[in-house]
Design a protein around this motif. Structure first.
Motif, short mmCIF file in Angstrom:
data_model
loop_
_atom_site.label_atom_id
_atom_site.label_comp_id
_atom_site.label_asym_id
_atom_site.label_seq_id
_atom_site.Cartn_x
_atom_site.Cartn_y
_atom_site.Cartn_z
N LEU A 101 0.82 -1.21 0.00
CA LEU A 101 0.00 0.00 0.00
C LEU A 101 0.86 1.26 0.00
CD1 LEU A 101 -2.86 -1.04 2.45
CD2 LEU A 101 -3.01 -0.76 -0.04
N GLY A 134 2.36 1.70 -3.44
CA GLY A 134 1.35 2.22 -4.35
C GLY A 134 1.13 3.72 -4.16
N MET A 135 1.17 4.17 -2.92
CA MET A 135 1.00 5.60 -2.65
C MET A 135 2.18 6.41 -3.19
SD MET A 135 -0.47 5.34 1.26
CE MET A 135 0.24 6.89 1.69
N ASP A 169 2.93 4.99 -7.38
CA ASP A 169 1.84 5.01 -8.37
C ASP A 169 0.73 6.02 -8.06
OD1 ASP A 169 2.96 3.05 -10.02
OD2 ASP A 169 2.13 1.44 -8.81
N TYR A 217 -1.44 5.93 -5.67
CA TYR A 217 -2.64 5.26 -5.14
C TYR A 217 -3.05 5.91 -3.83
CZ TYR A 217 -5.46 1.59 -3.03
OH TYR A 217 -6.47 0.89 -2.41
N ARG A 218 -4.32 6.11 -3.63
CA ARG A 218 -4.84 6.66 -2.38
C ARG A 218 -5.65 5.58 -1.65
NH1 ARG A 218 -1.49 9.83 -1.40
NH2 ARG A 218 -2.71 10.51 0.35
N PRO A 219 -5.08 4.98 -0.61
CA PRO A 219 -5.82 3.94 0.12
C PRO A 219 -7.01 4.55 0.84
CG PRO A 219 -3.79 4.47 1.26
CD PRO A 219 -3.77 5.24 -0.03
N ASP A 255 -8.38 0.03 3.66
CA ASP A 255 -7.01 -0.36 3.34
C ASP A 255 -6.10 -0.09 4.54
OD1 ASP A 255 -7.61 -1.02 0.65
OD2 ASP A 255 -7.27 1.05 0.00
#
Length: 111
Positions: A75, A78-79, A82, A84-86, A90
């Motif tokens: 996670l 990903g943040m 990439d 990504y916002r959990p 999450d």
């Protein structure tokens, strides 16, 4: 080995495994080519080596605990990498996994 050193090994293993898988992903899914895939394979091999440096001889225990680090680390990767916002689930799930890591690896055991 101290808890801090053990945690540092888990972080190093996570960087190698998650980074290696990401490199393979980039090579295959994003068509970046064999160099990226090869670098990913090397990083994944490094992960396998780093995991062996943990204290204790219980492969299953160490790998089970590392699974929680992998979940949380994925996670974070990903943040950072990439964007990504959990969501809150999450985050809660990752925290539950990290509590599991602490219980499996660092709880006092008799005998």
């Amino acid at each position: 080995m101290s808890v801090l050193a053990s945690v540092a090994l888990f972080v190093a293993a996570a960087l190698a495994e998650i980074g290696g898988a990401w490199l393979v992903w980039q090579g295959v899914r994003e068509h970046r080519g064999w160099v990226w895939i090869g670098a990913g394979v090397v990083a994944l091999g490094l992960y396998g080596f780093v995991a062996t440096l943990q204290p204790g001889a219980q492969f299953g225990r160490i790998l089970a605990a590392y699974g929680g680090v992998f979940v949380a680390g994925s996670l974070v990767w990903g943040m950072v990498v990439d964007g990504y916002r959990p969501d809150r689930f999450d985050v809660v799930g990752a925290l539950v996994c990290l509590v599991g890591v602490a219980v499996i690896m660092y709880a006092p055991r008799g005998g």
